[in-house]
Motif scaffolding. Structure first.
Motif, PDB file in Angstrom:
ATOM      1  N   LYS A 153       0.837  -1.206   0.000  1.00 24.01           N
ATOM      2  CA  LYS A 153       0.000   0.000   0.000  1.00 24.01           C
ATOM      3  C   LYS A 153       0.871   1.254   0.000  1.00 24.01           C
ATOM      4  CE  LYS A 153      -3.929  -2.045   2.383  1.00 24.01           C
ATOM      5  NZ  LYS A 153      -4.769  -2.017   3.590  1.00 24.01           N
ATOM      6  N   THR A 154       0.386   2.273  -0.710  1.00 27.94           N
ATOM      7  CA  THR A 154       1.081   3.553  -0.722  1.00 27.94           C
ATOM      8  C   THR A 154       0.148   4.646  -0.205  1.00 27.94           C
ATOM      9  OG1 THR A 154       0.456   4.015  -3.007  1.00 27.94           O
ATOM     10  CG2 THR A 154       2.589   2.951  -2.651  1.00 27.94           C
ATOM     11  N   TYR A 155       0.758   5.641   0.409  1.00 30.67           N
ATOM     12  CA  TYR A 155       0.022   6.759   0.986  1.00 30.67           C
ATOM     13  C   TYR A 155       0.700   8.048   0.525  1.00 30.67           C
ATOM     14  CZ  TYR A 155      -1.277   2.906   4.060  1.00 30.67           C
ATOM     15  OH  TYR A 155      -1.697   1.697   4.548  1.00 30.67           O
ATOM     16  N   ASN A 156      -0.044   8.917  -0.131  1.00 31.73           N
ATOM     17  CA  ASN A 156       0.469  10.217  -0.539  1.00 31.73           C
ATOM     18  C   ASN A 156       0.169  11.195   0.587  1.00 31.73           C
ATOM     19  OD1 ASN A 156       1.376   9.474  -3.169  1.00 31.73           O
ATOM     20  ND2 ASN A 156      -0.772   9.341  -3.751  1.00 31.73           N
ATOM     21  N   MET A 157       1.221  11.700   1.212  1.00 29.56           N
ATOM     22  CA  MET A 157       1.047  12.519   2.401  1.00 29.56           C
ATOM     23  C   MET A 157       1.660  13.901   2.222  1.00 29.56           C
ATOM     24  SD  MET A 157       1.733   9.839   5.476  1.00 29.56           S
ATOM     25  CE  MET A 157       0.688   8.402   5.699  1.00 29.56           C
ATOM     26  N   GLU A 209      -5.194  12.439   3.359  1.00 30.03           N
ATOM     27  CA  GLU A 209      -6.587  12.885   3.471  1.00 30.03           C
ATOM     28  C   GLU A 209      -7.480  11.880   4.203  1.00 30.03           C
ATOM     29  OE1 GLU A 209      -7.826  11.473  -1.032  1.00 30.03           O
ATOM     30  OE2 GLU A 209      -7.168  13.524  -0.682  1.00 30.03           O
ATOM     31  N   ASN A 210      -7.005  10.654   4.406  1.00 31.52           N
ATOM     32  CA  ASN A 210      -7.804   9.630   5.095  1.00 31.52           C
ATOM     33  C   ASN A 210      -7.460   9.496   6.575  1.00 31.52           C
ATOM     34  OD1 ASN A 210      -9.206   8.845   2.709  1.00 31.52           O
ATOM     35  ND2 ASN A 210      -7.360   7.763   2.054  1.00 31.52           N
ATOM     36  N   GLY A 211      -6.583  10.359   7.082  1.00 30.91           N
ATOM     37  CA  GLY A 211      -6.239  10.325   8.500  1.00 30.91           C
ATOM     38  C   GLY A 211      -5.007   9.511   8.849  1.00 30.91           C
ATOM     39  N   GLY A 219       0.396   5.603  11.774  1.00 32.99           N
ATOM     40  CA  GLY A 219      -0.890   5.309  12.371  1.00 32.99           C
ATOM     41  C   GLY A 219      -2.030   5.985  11.648  1.00 32.99           C
ATOM     42  N   LYS A 220      -3.192   5.930  12.293  1.00 32.61           N
ATOM     43  CA  LYS A 220      -4.389   6.538  11.715  1.00 32.61           C
ATOM     44  C   LYS A 220      -5.202   7.170  12.833  1.00 32.61           C
ATOM     45  CE  LYS A 220      -8.349   5.891   8.765  1.00 32.61           C
ATOM     46  NZ  LYS A 220      -9.155   5.094   7.919  1.00 32.61           N
ATOM     47  N   ASP A 221      -5.674   8.372  12.542  1.00 33.93           N
ATOM     48  CA  ASP A 221      -6.551   9.099  13.468  1.00 33.93           C
ATOM     49  C   ASP A 221      -6.002   9.150  14.893  1.00 33.93           C
ATOM     50  OD1 ASP A 221      -8.354   9.536  11.356  1.00 33.93           O
ATOM     51  OD2 ASP A 221      -9.371   7.632  11.754  1.00 33.93           O
ATOM     52  N   GLY A 222      -4.715   9.432  15.018  1.00 30.99           N
ATOM     53  CA  GLY A 222      -4.112   9.599  16.339  1.00 30.99           C
ATOM     54  C   GLY A 222      -3.705   8.325  17.046  1.00 30.99           C
TER      55      GLY A 222
END
Length: 136
Positions: free
Chosen positions: A91-95, A109-111, A124-127
């Motif tokens: 998986k890749t995440y553009n941050m 944009e997804n947290g 992580g995600k959402d803190g």
């Protein structure tokens, strides 16, 4: 990303240009001295840019504390973004980079987030941290 390197080079160029101008002003005002000083500034800035561009594509590798998950960050300092790739699941995440008190923080944009600080990372995600580890 390396504006820290660009600022001292620019300051040095301005100092050199200022010294050249002061010598000229003591004898006469010659506008060609100012135009001659500008290429020195431009060349110093031009020499710095390729190094920044090279840093923009240098990937940084991280491994989780349990050794099961690896991440590769490929920064683009010109845009203040990174591509975070989980090499384990693909998986890749553009941050985008966010302001951080210490270290570097990227969020998408997804947290999802990636924080790098003193050779350690937190993904992580959402803190909530999902994976932690160290730079390879």
């Amino acid at each position: 990303m390396n504006i820290k390197l660009l600022l001292p080079v620019l300051a040095l160029s301005l100092t050199v240009a200022s010294c050249s101008k002061e010598k000229t002003e003591s004898t006469s005002m010659d506008t060609t001295v100012d135009s001659m000083a500008l290429p020195a500034q431009d060349s110093a800035m031009t020499e710095t840019m390729p190094m920044d561009s090279m840093q923009a594509v240098t990937p940084v590798n991280y491994v989780s504390n349990d050794g099961k998950t690896t991440f590769t960050l490929t920064p683009d300092t010109g845009n203040g973004t990174v591509v975070v790739k989980n090499e384990t699941d693909g998986k890749t995440y553009n941050m985008k980079q966010e302001v951080s008190g210490s270290g570097e923080k990227y969020v998408d944009e997804n947290g999802y987030y990636f924080i790098g600080h003193q050779g350690e990372f937190y993904f992580g995600k959402d803190g909530k941290d999902l994976v932690t580890g160290k730079m390879k």
